[in-house]
Design a protein around this motif. Structure first.
Motif, PDB file in Angstrom:
ATOM      1  N   UNK A 117      44.993  46.204  36.466  1.00 28.23           N
ATOM      2  CA  UNK A 117      45.343  47.626  36.400  1.00 28.23           C
ATOM      3  C   UNK A 117      44.301  48.374  35.588  1.00 28.23           C
ATOM      4  N   UNK A 118      44.433  49.681  35.544  1.00 26.64           N
ATOM      5  CA  UNK A 118      43.501  50.488  34.761  1.00 26.64           C
ATOM      6  C   UNK A 118      42.461  51.129  35.656  1.00 26.64           C
ATOM      7  N   UNK A 119      41.285  51.349  35.087  1.00 34.08           N
ATOM      8  CA  UNK A 119      40.225  52.042  35.826  1.00 34.08           C
ATOM      9  C   UNK A 119      39.421  51.055  36.687  1.00 34.08           C
ATOM     10  N   UNK A 120      39.913  50.809  37.868  1.00 33.76           N
ATOM     11  CA  UNK A 120      39.148  49.993  38.824  1.00 33.76           C
ATOM     12  C   UNK A 120      38.866  50.867  40.043  1.00 33.76           C
ATOM     13  N   UNK A 121      37.797  50.559  40.752  1.00 32.94           N
ATOM     14  CA  UNK A 121      37.455  51.354  41.929  1.00 32.94           C
ATOM     15  C   UNK A 121      37.432  50.447  43.161  1.00 32.94           C
ATOM     16  N   UNK A 122      37.612  51.031  44.343  1.00 32.34           N
ATOM     17  CA  UNK A 122      37.724  50.209  45.563  1.00 32.34           C
ATOM     18  C   UNK A 122      36.531  49.286  45.749  1.00 32.34           C
ATOM     19  N   UNK A 123      35.361  49.742  45.296  1.00 33.91           N
ATOM     20  CA  UNK A 123      34.140  48.944  45.469  1.00 33.91           C
ATOM     21  C   UNK A 123      34.220  47.615  44.736  1.00 33.91           C
ATOM     22  N   UNK A 124      35.224  47.480  43.878  1.00 34.12           N
ATOM     23  CA  UNK A 124      35.370  46.225  43.128  1.00 34.12           C
ATOM     24  C   UNK A 124      36.450  45.317  43.719  1.00 34.12           C
ATOM     25  N   UNK A 125      37.069  45.769  44.788  1.00 34.71           N
ATOM     26  CA  UNK A 125      38.231  45.021  45.297  1.00 34.71           C
ATOM     27  C   UNK A 125      37.889  43.564  45.625  1.00 34.71           C
ATOM     28  N   UNK A 126      36.848  43.411  46.413  1.00 36.16           N
ATOM     29  CA  UNK A 126      36.457  42.050  46.807  1.00 36.16           C
ATOM     30  C   UNK A 126      36.150  41.178  45.579  1.00 36.16           C
ATOM     31  N   UNK A 127      35.435  41.772  44.636  1.00 41.31           N
ATOM     32  CA  UNK A 127      35.077  41.020  43.422  1.00 41.31           C
ATOM     33  C   UNK A 127      36.338  40.549  42.692  1.00 41.31           C
ATOM     34  N   UNK A 128      37.301  41.445  42.608  1.00 39.47           N
ATOM     35  CA  UNK A 128      38.536  41.113  41.887  1.00 39.47           C
ATOM     36  C   UNK A 128      39.226  39.924  42.543  1.00 39.47           C
ATOM     37  N   UNK A 129      39.324  39.992  43.871  1.00 39.22           N
ATOM     38  CA  UNK A 129      39.981  38.897  44.581  1.00 39.22           C
ATOM     39  C   UNK A 129      39.228  37.590  44.379  1.00 39.22           C
ATOM     40  N   UNK A 130      37.909  37.689  44.447  1.00 46.03           N
ATOM     41  CA  UNK A 130      37.108  36.463  44.358  1.00 46.03           C
ATOM     42  C   UNK A 130      37.107  35.886  42.947  1.00 46.03           C
ATOM     43  N   UNK A 131      37.454  36.687  41.966  1.00 46.17           N
ATOM     44  CA  UNK A 131      37.588  36.152  40.608  1.00 46.17           C
ATOM     45  C   UNK A 131      39.013  35.675  40.346  1.00 46.17           C
ATOM     46  N   UNK A 132      39.901  35.830  41.318  1.00 51.96           N
ATOM     47  CA  UNK A 132      41.231  35.249  41.159  1.00 51.96           C
ATOM     48  C   UNK A 132      42.381  36.231  41.039  1.00 51.96           C
ATOM     49  N   UNK A 133      42.092  37.540  40.985  1.00 55.87           N
ATOM     50  CA  UNK A 133      43.190  38.505  40.953  1.00 55.87           C
ATOM     51  C   UNK A 133      43.848  38.520  42.332  1.00 55.87           C
ATOM     52  N   UNK A 134      45.177  38.752  42.395  1.00 55.74           N
ATOM     53  CA  UNK A 134      45.777  38.905  43.723  1.00 55.74           C
ATOM     54  C   UNK A 134      46.480  40.242  43.906  1.00 55.74           C
ATOM     55  N   UNK A 135      46.786  40.911  42.790  1.00 60.15           N
ATOM     56  CA  UNK A 135      47.391  42.243  42.920  1.00 60.15           C
ATOM     57  C   UNK A 135      46.532  43.275  42.195  1.00 60.15           C
ATOM     58  N   UNK A 136      46.407  44.433  42.793  1.00 59.50           N
ATOM     59  CA  UNK A 136      45.624  45.483  42.168  1.00 59.50           C
ATOM     60  C   UNK A 136      46.427  46.783  42.173  1.00 59.50           C
TER      61      UNK A 136
END
Ligand code: HEM
Ligand code: SF4
Lengths: 165, 565
Positions: free
Chosen positions: A103-122
Motif C-alpha cells: 500500500x501507499x505511494x505505488x504507481x502502475x509502472x511498478x506492478x510487475x516488479x511488485x508481483x515478481x518480488x512476491x507481493x500478491x495484493x496491491x
C-alpha cells in the motif's frame, strides 16, 4: 481505493487498527509492528496481519509469521524501493506463504516488479485509472532475471515467461 | 582487400537478439509511449514521470531534453552506428556526443519525438533503458574486449549476462541512487574498475571457468573513493547470487535521506569494509542460491550468441607490409604508435580513432562522421565498432596492412588525430553548455587546451598523460582520476577552475589532489602549460607525468601553476 489481486479488482475485507483504539475482536485486522504482541494475544477467530514501514526489519516477524495471514508493506514514496527487498526477504528467507499486500505511494509502472518480488495484493492509488494498472499487468510478456515467482523458462539463459493469467 | 560483412544474425562482437529480445524492446517502447501519454494527460505528476523518463535515458537539461542511448559494454554494429547518425540528423542538430560511460547523448531532443526515436532504436536492437535513474546503469567494459593481446577472458559475455540480469530488475529499479558496474577481463584494468559502485576483474579459474575479483564502493562525484576489495575469488556460478546480495544490502541500508550520501560508497564507509562484507555474506548465505545459480550452460549459451571474427589466414604478412610503411612515413608511424593496441591475432591490431581533433569538442561526432565510421567498420573491422570510456571510437580488429589506407581516409575526415593517451586526448563532460548542474563550461577550456598543445611533436615529447575536465563536482568528466584534472567551480558568480594533480584510474588508482585556489579559464590554461614545462624540466629519463608527480609530490607543480609570469 481499489485493491488488486492477480490483475483483478477484489473486495477488501481487512481493517487497519486505529491508533489508541482497542483491536476489534472478530474482524480481519492489520496492526503495526508495535502492536504485534497485542494482535497475537487477541484470542478470537479474526485473522491477523501486520503493516510494516520501509524501515522495519522483516526479520522481526520471523517468530510470528506462521500465525500471520497478511503482511502489508508500505511505500512512503514510490521512489523508495526498500519494500521490494522486504517482500523478497519475506518470501525467500522467511518462507512466508500468506498474503503479501502493498500500500501507499505505488504507481502502475511498478506492478510487475511488485508481483515478481512476491507481493500478491496491491492497493492501487486513485491517481491512475484502474485500467492503467490492468494494462501494466499485461504489458510485458518476458523478463530477463530470476524472481521469487516460479516463472516458466523462456528459451535460454535466465529469461522467464510472465504469464498474466 | 575488403572484409565481407558478417551475416546480421551473428554480427561480430555483438550479442545476437532473438525474437523474444525484440518483443521485449518493443514492449518497453510501448510502455514509454504510454508513460508520455499519461504525463501529458496529467495522470502522472512530473515528480512521478521523472524517474520513469530517466530510466529511458531522458533528461531535462538547460535548453532541451537530452537523450542518452545505451551502447552496452560499448559495442556497436555498423548498422547501429548508421541509426545513430540518422537520429542525430533528423532529431538533433547533426551531432552526437560519446560519453565516458560508453553511451551516446543527443542534446536537442523533443519529448514528443522520444517514443518514435526509441522505436527506431529498437528496430536495430538498441535502447535507452537504464542509462539514467536510480537503477543499475549500462554495464561498461574494456574497449579492446575480445581482441586485446593481454586479455585472459572476454568480459563481454559476463557484461551481457549482467545486462540481462539488471534490465528491469524488479527489486533494484528504485535504488537509493544510480548504480554503475564495470567489468574487465585483462591483466591491465582499462575500465577504472575501482571507481565504480561494483568493479569486476575477471580471470580464468582452475576449473576453466571465470573467477572475479569484486570491488565495491568506488566512485567519483563529490566524495571520490577508491573501491574496496570485497572478495578476490568469486566463482562464476555465484556471480548473479553475489551481486544480488550486494544490491540487496545496498537497497536495504543505503541512505535515502540525503542524495549526496546515498551512493553505496557511503554505506561501505559507514559500515566499514568488514561490516559491509558481513552483511553481504549473511544475505548470500541466506539466499535461495539455486535460483540465482549461473551454470556453465547459460554462460555458454550466451557466449554462442556473440559473433566472432573469422581472421584472414594470410594476415601474417600484414606485419611486414606495415613495417615498410612505418619506415617510409614517420607521420603515419606516429599515428600507429599512439592509436593502435596489440591484438591477440597475428597481423591484426585494434585501432582507436580519436574523436578529439585539435581545438575540437571531445567526443562530439557529426552524423556524416558516424556514417563514415560505420562504412570503415564494414570495410576494415568486420562491421563492428566500440565506444571507449575515453570518448573515442575503436575498430577492434584491423589488418595491419590496411592501416595506411584507413589513416588516409580518416585524415581527410577530421578523424586522423594521433593523440590517443596524450595530453589532447581530453575527457570533458558537457558542462555549462548543456548541463543544468554545471558551474562552468568544460568544452571551451578543453578546446583551448587542445589547441594549445596541438603540436604532435610536443605531445609525443610530453608522452602519456590523462587530462580530464568536469564542469562541476559531480565529476562526470572523471577529473579526480586524471593525472591532471580540471574542475569547474563558481567563484563569486564567475566561472573558474581548480586544478587537481596525481589522479589515476587503472591498476594503481589514486585520487587527484587540489593544488590551490580556482583561476579563470585563460589562467588555468597558462597554469597547465607551466605545469607541463615543470614536468619536462624535472622528469627522470623515461618517466611519465604521473610518475614524476608521484615522485615529486604536487609542490613544484603548484609553485609553477601559481607563479606570476
Ligand atoms: C548532462 C547531463 C548530466 C547530468 C545531469 C549528470 C549528473 C550527474 C550527477 C548528479 C553525478 C553525481 C552522482 C553522485 O556521485 O552521486 C554524476 C556523476 C557522474 N556522471 Fe554524470 N551527469 C551528466 C552527464 C554525464 C555524462 C555525459 C557522463 C559520461 C557518460 C556522465 C558520467 C558520470 C560519471 C562517470 C560520474 C561519476 C560519478 C560516480 O560514478 O561516482 N554524466 N553525474
Ligand atoms: S560534471 Fe557536472 S557539469 Fe559536467 S556533466 Fe556532470 S553534472 Fe554536468
Amino acid at each position: 481505493m481499489p485493491l488488486l489481486e492477480n490483475g483483478q479488482i477484489i473486495e477488501d475485507t481487512w481493517q487497519e487498527a486505529q491508533d489508541g483504539q482497542p483491536l476489534s475482536p472478530d474482524s480481519d485486522i492489520l496492526v503495526p509492528l508495535s502492536r504485534l504482541a497485542e494482535g497475537l494475544g487477541r484470542n478470537t477467530g479474526g485473522r491477523l496481519g501486520v503493516v510494516l514501514t520501509p524501515a522495519d526489519k522483516v526479520e522481526d516477524l520471523r517468530a510470528a509469521l506462521p500465525r500471520l495471514d497478511m503482511v502489508c508493506l508500505t511505500f512512503t514514496s514510490f521512489r523508495d524501493g526498500r519494500p521490494f527487498t522486504q517482500a523478497r526477504a519475506l518470501r525467500e528467507h522467511l518462507g512466508y506463504k500468506g498474503s503479501l499486500r502493498v500500500q501507499g505511494h505505488v504507481i502502475p509502472d511498478q506492478y510487475e516488479f511488485l508481483l515478481r518480488c512476491g507481493a500478491d495484493q496491491v492497493v492501487a492509488g486513485t491517481q491512475s485509472p484502474v485500467s492503467v494498472w490492468l494494462e501494466a499487468h499485461k504489458r510485458f510478456s518476458i523478463a530477463y532475471q530470476p524472481s521469487v515467482l516460479d516463472e516458466k523458462a523462456e528459451g535460454f539463459a535466465f529469461r522467464k515467461w510472465l504469464s498474466p493469467s | 582487400m575488403t572484409q565481407t560483412p558478417q551475416p546480421s544474425s551473428r554480427q561480430v562482437g555483438r550479442y545476437a537478439y532473438d525474437s523474444v529480445d525484440r518483443t521485449f524492446l518493443k514492449q518497453r517502447v510501448d510502455q514509454f509511449r504510454d508513460q508520455v501519454r499519461r504525463r501529458l494527460a496529467g495522470e502522472l505528476s512530473e515528480d512521478e514521470f521523472k524517474p520513469l523518463r530517466l530510466m529511458n535515458g531522458l533528461y531535462l537539461q538547460l535548453h532541451a531534453y537530452m537523450l542518452r542511448v545505451a551502447i552496452p559494454y560499448g559495442i556497436l554494429s555498423a548498422s547501429q552506428m548508421r541509426t545513430l547518425a540518422h537520429i542525430a540528423r533528423k532529431y538533433d542538430r547533426d551531432y552526437g556526443h560519446f560519453t565516458t560511460r560508453q553511451n551516446i547523448q543527443f542534446n536537442w531532443i523533443k519529448l514528443e519525438d522520444t517514443p518514435e526515436i526509441l522505436d527506431i532504436l529498437a528496430d536495430t536492437e538498441m535502447h535507452a533503458i537504464q542509462t539514467s535513474g536510480n537503477c543499475i546503469r549500462n554495464v561498461t567494459s574494456d574497449q579492446f574486449a575480445g581482441a586485446a593481446q593481454d586479455e585472459v577472458l572476454d568480459p563481454r559475455v559476463h557484461a551481457e549476462i549482467l545486462r540481462q540480469w539488471s534490465t528491469l530488475h524488479p527489486e533494484f529499479t528504485f535504488l537509493p541512487r544510480k548504480f554503475k558496474i564495470a567489468i574487465s577481463g585483462s591483466m591491465q584494468d582499462r575500465v577504472a574498475a575501482r571507481f565504480h559502485d561494483i568493479g569486476l576483474l575477471a580471470r580464468m579459474g582452475d576449473n576453466g571457468r571465470a573467477v572475479f575479483e569484486v570491488y565495491v564502493g568506488g566512485g567519483l562525484g563529490r566524495t571520490p573513493v577508491i573501491g574496496t576489495l570485497l572478495t578476490s575469488e568469486l566463482p562464476e556460478e555465484d556471480l548473479i547470487a553475489y551481486l544480488e546480495a550486494v544490491l540487496r544490502v545496498y537497497n536495504e541500508y543505503g541512505r535515502r535521506d540525503n542524495m549526496y550520501k546515498a551512493r553505496i560508497k557511503i554505506l561501505v564507509q559507514a559500515l566499514g569494509a568488514e561490516g559491509f562484507r558481513e552483511k553481504v555474506d549473511a544475505e548470500f548465505a541466506a539466499m535461495d542460491r539455486a535460483r540465482y545459480h549461473l551454470p556453465p550452460e547459460i554462460v555458454e549459451a550466451i557466449r554462442a550468441r556473440f559473433g566472432a571474427p573469422v581472421f584472414d589466414a594470410d594476415a601474417a604478412q600484414a606485419e611486414q607490409a606495415l613495417a615498410l610503411r612505418l619506415k617510409a612515413d614517420p607521420e603515419f608511424a606516429a599515428w600507429v604508435r599512439t592509436n593502435t593496441h596489440p591484438h591477440k591475432q597475428k597481423g591484426y591490431c585494434s585501432l582507436t580513432i580519436s574523436c578529439k581533433p585539435a581545438g575540437g569538442i571531445p567526443g562530439d561526432v557529426t552524423s556524416a562522421q558516424m556514417d563514415l565510421l560505420a562504412d570503415l567498420a564494414d570495410r576494415y573491422s568486420f562491421g563492428e565498432l566500440r565506444i571507449t570510456h575515453l570518448q573515442n571510437v575503436v575498430l577492434g580488429h584491423v589488418r595491419q596492412d590496411h592501416l595506411f589506407e584507413l589513416w588516409q581516409i580518416l585524415q581527410l575526415n577530421g578523424l586522423g588525430t594521433p593523440n590517443i593517451g596524450l595530453i589532447t586526448d581530453i575527457i570533458a563532460c558537457p558542462g555549462l553548455d548543456y548541463c543544468s548542474l554545471a558551474n562552468a563550461r568544460s568544452i571551451p577550456i578543453a578546446q583551448k587546451l587542445s589547441a594549445r598543445f596541438a603540436d604532435a611533436g610536443l605531445q609525443r615529447e610530453i608522452g602519456s598523460l590523462r587530462l580530464n575536465i568536469s564542469g562541476c563536482i559531480n565529476a562526470c568528466g572523471h577529473h579526480h582520476a586524471g593525472h591532471i584534472g580540471i574542475l569547474g567551480v563558481d567563484k563569486r558568480g564567475e566561472e573558474a577552475f581548480q586544478i587537481t594533480l596525481g589522479g589515476s584510474s587503472g591498476d594503481l588508482p589514486s585520487i587527484g589532489q587540489i593544488i590551490g585556489s580556482a583561476m579563470s579559464e585563460d589562467e588555468t590554461v597558462d597554469a597547465i602549460v607551466r605545469i607541463i614545462d615543470t614536468y619536462l624540466a624535472q622528469r627522470a629519463p623515461g618517466e611519465h607525468f604521473i610518475e614524476t608527480c608521484r615522485r615529486l609530490g604536487t609542490a613544484p607543480f603548484k609553485d609553477a601553476a601559481y607563479a606570476v609570469a
